[in-house]
Design a protein around this motif. Structure first.
Motif, PDB file in Angstrom:
ATOM      1  N   SER A 118      17.810  77.579  20.151  1.00 35.08           N
ATOM      2  CA  SER A 118      18.963  77.280  18.961  1.00 35.08           C
ATOM      3  C   SER A 118      20.049  76.678  19.533  1.00 35.08           C
ATOM      4  CB  SER A 118      19.406  78.488  18.071  1.00 35.08           C
ATOM      5  OG  SER A 118      19.945  79.292  19.329  1.00 35.08           O
ATOM      6  N   HIS A 119      20.104  76.656  20.878  1.00 39.05           N
ATOM      7  CA  HIS A 119      21.368  75.873  21.445  1.00 39.05           C
ATOM      8  C   HIS A 119      20.632  75.587  22.802  1.00 39.05           C
ATOM      9  CE1 HIS A 119      25.688  75.239  20.700  1.00 39.05           C
ATOM     10  NE2 HIS A 119      25.589  75.050  21.860  1.00 39.05           N
ATOM     11  N   ILE A 120      21.205  74.196  23.385  1.00 43.18           N
ATOM     12  CA  ILE A 120      20.795  73.763  24.576  1.00 43.18           C
ATOM     13  C   ILE A 120      21.938  73.081  25.409  1.00 43.18           C
ATOM     14  CG2 ILE A 120      19.549  71.744  25.615  1.00 43.18           C
ATOM     15  CD1 ILE A 120      17.418  71.869  23.145  1.00 43.18           C
ATOM     16  N   THR A 121      21.846  73.650  26.768  1.00 45.38           N
ATOM     17  CA  THR A 121      22.749  73.057  27.788  1.00 45.38           C
ATOM     18  C   THR A 121      22.066  72.116  28.408  1.00 45.38           C
ATOM     19  OG1 THR A 121      24.210  75.091  27.837  1.00 45.38           O
ATOM     20  CG2 THR A 121      24.425  73.343  29.612  1.00 45.38           C
ATOM     21  N   ASP A 145      19.505  69.592  16.973  1.00 43.55           N
ATOM     22  CA  ASP A 145      20.125  68.627  16.084  1.00 43.55           C
ATOM     23  C   ASP A 145      21.317  67.826  16.415  1.00 43.55           C
ATOM     24  OD1 ASP A 145      17.774  68.710  14.696  1.00 43.55           O
ATOM     25  OD2 ASP A 145      18.748  70.171  13.129  1.00 43.55           O
ATOM     26  N   GLY A 146      22.284  68.684  17.091  1.00 41.82           N
ATOM     27  CA  GLY A 146      23.626  68.069  17.485  1.00 41.82           C
ATOM     28  C   GLY A 146      23.339  67.135  18.701  1.00 41.82           C
ATOM     29  N   ARG A 196      23.941  62.524  18.906  1.00 45.81           N
ATOM     30  CA  ARG A 196      24.844  61.767  19.825  1.00 45.81           C
ATOM     31  C   ARG A 196      23.912  60.529  19.923  1.00 45.81           C
ATOM     32  NH1 ARG A 196      27.229  65.629  24.427  1.00 45.81           N
ATOM     33  NH2 ARG A 196      27.861  67.418  22.908  1.00 45.81           N
ATOM     34  N   VAL A 197      22.521  60.547  19.913  1.00 46.03           N
ATOM     35  CA  VAL A 197      21.969  59.305  20.293  1.00 46.03           C
ATOM     36  C   VAL A 197      21.970  58.296  19.055  1.00 46.03           C
ATOM     37  CG1 VAL A 197      19.555  58.345  20.722  1.00 46.03           C
ATOM     38  CG2 VAL A 197      20.393  60.470  21.741  1.00 46.03           C
ATOM     39  N   GLY A 198      22.316  58.767  17.840  1.00 42.16           N
ATOM     40  CA  GLY A 198      22.185  58.002  16.724  1.00 42.16           C
ATOM     41  C   GLY A 198      21.326  58.791  15.638  1.00 42.16           C
ATOM     42  N   GLY A 199      21.446  57.986  14.450  1.00 42.77           N
ATOM     43  CA  GLY A 199      20.696  58.335  13.415  1.00 42.77           C
ATOM     44  C   GLY A 199      19.150  58.214  13.455  1.00 42.77           C
ATOM     45  N   ASP A 200      18.647  58.120  12.125  1.00 44.75           N
ATOM     46  CA  ASP A 200      17.205  58.229  11.869  1.00 44.75           C
ATOM     47  C   ASP A 200      17.004  56.589  12.043  1.00 44.75           C
ATOM     48  OD1 ASP A 200      16.392  60.571  11.283  1.00 44.75           O
ATOM     49  OD2 ASP A 200      17.307  60.091   9.103  1.00 44.75           O
ATOM     50  N   VAL A 238      17.646  61.651  24.104  1.00 43.73           N
ATOM     51  CA  VAL A 238      18.938  62.266  24.342  1.00 43.73           C
ATOM     52  C   VAL A 238      18.887  62.718  26.041  1.00 43.73           C
ATOM     53  CG1 VAL A 238      20.223  64.414  24.225  1.00 43.73           C
ATOM     54  CG2 VAL A 238      19.121  63.908  22.341  1.00 43.73           C
ATOM     55  N   PHE A 239      17.817  63.035  26.577  1.00 45.31           N
ATOM     56  CA  PHE A 239      17.586  63.006  27.919  1.00 45.31           C
ATOM     57  C   PHE A 239      17.709  61.756  28.741  1.00 45.31           C
ATOM     58  CE2 PHE A 239      15.730  64.386  31.939  1.00 45.31           C
ATOM     59  CZ  PHE A 239      16.075  65.772  31.966  1.00 45.31           C
ATOM     60  N   MET A 240      17.222  60.904  28.192  1.00 48.65           N
ATOM     61  CA  MET A 240      17.385  59.480  28.501  1.00 48.65           C
ATOM     62  C   MET A 240      18.866  59.076  28.529  1.00 48.65           C
ATOM     63  SD  MET A 240      15.836  56.722  29.771  1.00 48.65           S
ATOM     64  CE  MET A 240      15.919  55.019  29.807  1.00 48.65           C
TER      65      MET A 240
END
Length: 333
Positions: free
Chosen positions: A217-220, A234-235, A239-243, A317-319
């Protein structure tokens, strides 16, 4: 939110190692594995810890589980200061590493009874607890079979059961599904969800981003020993952008037409992948954009192999955060 809402808290954790070849003497070369690492895990949740190979994930888990002493900062697990009372911390946590630690010669029931005895439950209580855990982890039918005959998923579930002998408040899972096939991973996921439903807090490190996406439910995100992002799945994706709208054309000659159509709808410069015959761009009004692009491409006579809306993934996100994709990583840090 009060401190009691958190099962794990770390502030400014530092951990240094002597570099390979260094004698570890004062002034010698050192590697900073954790460099002011911060973490806050809400009670009763699955919290994912993601990062590149060598980022400090496993070091962080070993510090929080009292297996490593740290050099700076403070940490509290299950309401107990890790430095002041490590023994009490160990009584309140469970830890499952990357590989199952069960004995293949013994049966599943014998393994759990053995762990119960090692935790000083006594013979009768160990037998009762083993029975409870076999039922909880759906291993009753295989309870009296040798573990050597278990599938990978069954072994991991048994390993999880063993870590729950004392019903810990916090469970550290370090790469729990490494090497498992999709069915085995699914079995472990179901077991983790059941634990959290029962009130256990889980800190999960994993190299599989879909695993974190489905469970946490949460990621660091940790990189170079520091937390560089902390949010819901989702948060982080936002950060990467929308759809994004994505079109795969049948003929390379149609790439330019598809790019022109998508550019007009999205009002941004689309990205084109010539090898994959794919064009994609971020859009605002999802449905309207998809409808308009599909209609216009049909009018232009463009043959389309695939068209659809794509949400950013944790891999995106990772990228963005670390500079490379997660699948390039091997094992946990």
């Amino acid at each position: 939110m009060s401190a009691t809402d958190y099962a794990v808290r770390a502030e400014g954790i530092q951990k240094r190692y002597a570099e390979k070849g260094s004698k570890g003497a004062k002034g010698g070369a050192e590697k900073l594995a954790l460099d002011g690492f911060d973490l806050a895990v809400r009670a009763g949740t699955v919290h994912g810890l993601l990062g590149p190979n060598g980022a400090g994930k496993t070091t962080a888990v070993r510090v929080l589980a009292t297996l490593l002493k740290f050099d700076g900062g403070r940490a509290e697990v299950a309401g107990v200061d890790v430095t002041r009372d490590p023994r009490l911390v160990r009584r309140r946590i469970g830890l499952t590493g990357q590989y199952a630690a069960v004995d293949e010669v013994l049966t599943g029931r014998q393994n759990l009874e053995m762990f119960g005895r090692l935790f000083h439950l006594g013979g009768k209580r160990a037998r009762v607890r083993a029975g409870e855990l076999l039922e909880q982890f759906d291993l009753v039918e295989a309870a009296d079979k040798g573990v050597g005959a278990y599938s990978g998923g069954m072994r991991r579930r048994l390993d999880l059961a063993a870590s729950m002998i004392l019903a810990p408040r916090v469970l550290f899972l370090d790469e729990p599904t490494t090497g498992l096939d999709p069915r085995g991973r699914g079995e472990v996921w179901d077991a983790v969800r059941a634990l959290v439903a029962g009130g256990t807090t889980v800190l999960l490190t994993t190299q599989y981003l879909d695993e974190a996406d489905k469970l946490a439910s949460h990621i660091t995100v940790i990189d170079r020993g520091r937390a560089i992002a902390d949010d819901t799945p989702d948060g982080l994706k936002n950060r990467v952008g929308g759809d994004r709208i994505e079109v795969v054309v049948a003929q390379a000659a149609d790439l330019a037409v598809a790019a022109k159509v998508i550019a007009r709808v999205s009002e941004t410069e689309p990205e084109t992948d010539g090898a994959a015959l794919r064009v994609h761009a971020q859009v605002g009004d999802r449905v309207a954009a998809l409808t308009e692009v599909a209609r216009t491409l049909q009018e232009e006579g463009v043959a389309v192999e695939d068209i659809g809306l794509r949400r950013p993934s944790l891999d995106d996100v990772f990228m963005r955060l670390t500079g490379h994709r997660a699948e390039l990583e091997a094992t946990a840090a």
